[in-house]
Design an enzyme around this catalytic site. Structure first.
Site, mmCIF file in Angstrom:
data_model
loop_
_atom_site.group_PDB
_atom_site.id
_atom_site.type_symbol
_atom_site.label_atom_id
_atom_site.label_comp_id
_atom_site.label_asym_id
_atom_site.label_seq_id
_atom_site.Cartn_x
_atom_site.Cartn_y
_atom_site.Cartn_z
ATOM 1 N N GLU A 14 0.841 -1.207 0.000
ATOM 2 C CA GLU A 14 0.000 0.000 0.000
ATOM 3 C C GLU A 14 0.873 1.253 0.000
ATOM 4 O OE1 GLU A 14 -2.525 1.717 -0.239
ATOM 5 O OE2 GLU A 14 -4.336 0.529 0.019
ATOM 6 N N ASN A 142 -10.243 4.772 1.657
ATOM 7 C CA ASN A 142 -9.357 4.659 0.499
ATOM 8 C C ASN A 142 -9.557 5.812 -0.476
ATOM 9 O OD1 ASN A 142 -7.461 2.413 0.324
ATOM 10 N ND2 ASN A 142 -9.235 1.058 0.512
ATOM 11 N N ASP A 192 -10.061 1.027 -4.498
ATOM 12 C CA ASP A 192 -9.064 1.038 -3.437
ATOM 13 C C ASP A 192 -8.310 2.368 -3.508
ATOM 14 O OD1 ASP A 192 -6.698 0.129 -1.713
ATOM 15 O OD2 ASP A 192 -7.917 -1.688 -1.751
#
Length: 281
Positions: A14, A142, A192
């Site tokens: 991430e 997100n 996301d």
């Protein structure tokens, strides 16, 4: 199709960040509690005592990092962390997730339950020494990103499959209630992490769909880049001319795990990204 940038497997890759002064990519393995840095040839990493998920650049070799319980300044030369501000430190059920620096030098960071407990998360803005909660009752925060004209920010609760857009005032705070930008429920797609290019197009990783999709300023689907990892988690623009898209992925929860799942990828975007904004402390 995107190509491998780093073959290191992240359980939950991430927070990719292209540092414009260092010309390197930073990214995180949230569940591995680790920060990575690579110039495409040499890779290094740092381990932390708790989950770390997102960063903004402060200076050469200096990052503002969001962890499970705080915001801290991290010096990549010395490996030293300096506490800046608590982040839900009184709530052992949550951790930080997606985040990005804004055009005013602030830093937006989302939180979520460690087991994605419904509504346990929120989105905050750290600006001028103060942490302000902007939105709450979010399950998986997100897609925090910013339009190049500084008029709007974007975010999503992945579980609701809707990307929202909110108007910003002259100081970078929400100026109205958020409105719907893209609804992905009909397609069953999970938004996301996201980033906005210099033309105002939103590039969003779609978890479980092996791709990053691009939507125009009006929310219309334009095109997608295929990713060899199933769980694409977040894109970032980088490279000398900011035309390369870097994409993190995750191996978490996959059975079996594919040979590319959890790796970090790169692809020519055919677009020009915004320079990542500097955090002003």
């Amino acid at each position: 199709m995107a190509q491998i940038f780093s073959s290191t497997i992240c359980t939950l890759g991430e927070g990719p960040l292209w540092h414009p002064e260092e010309q390197v990519l930073y990214w995180f393995d949230i569940l591995g509690k680790r920060l990575y840095r690579s110039d495409g040839t040499t890779e290094q990493s740092w381990d932390f005592d708790e989950h770390v998920s997102a960063a903004g650049w402060v200076d050469t070799g200096v990052l503002l990092i969001a962890s499970e319980t705080s915001l801290s300044v991290f010096n990549t030369r010395t490996g030293e962390s300096t506490f800046v501000h608590p982040l839900e430190s009184d709530n052992p059920l949550t951790r930080s997730n997606d985040g990005r620096a804004d055009p005013w030098g602030g830093f937006w960071i989302g939180t979520m339950g460690k087991n994605a407990e419904p509504g346990a998360g929120a989105i905050y803005r750290y600006y001028d020494g103060t942490l302000t909660r902007l939105f709450d009752k979010i399950t998986v925060s997100n897609a925090i990103s910013f339009a190049p004209d500084r008029r709007h920010a974007f975010y999503t609760d992945t579980r609701k499959r809707k990307i929202l857009r909110v108007a910003l005032d002259e100081d970078g705070f929400p100026d109205d209630k958020p409105d719907l930008f893209v609804d992905l429920n009909a397609e069953g797609l999970n938004p996301d992490g996201a980033v906005v290019d210099a033309d105002g197009n939103l590039w969003v990783a779609q978890w479980g769909a092996s791709r990053v999709a691009c939507y125009g300023p009006d929310g219309a689907f334009l095109r997608a880049i295929d990713v060899p990892g199933v769980q694409a988690s977040c894109p970032a623009f980088g490279g000398p001319d900011l035309s390369t898209l870097y994409i993190t992925t995750a191996a978490e929860g996959l059975d079996p795990v594919g040979e590319n799942d959890g790796m970090t990828f790169t692809a020519p975007s055919g677009a020009t990204g915004q320079k990542e904004h500097q955090v002003i402390l």
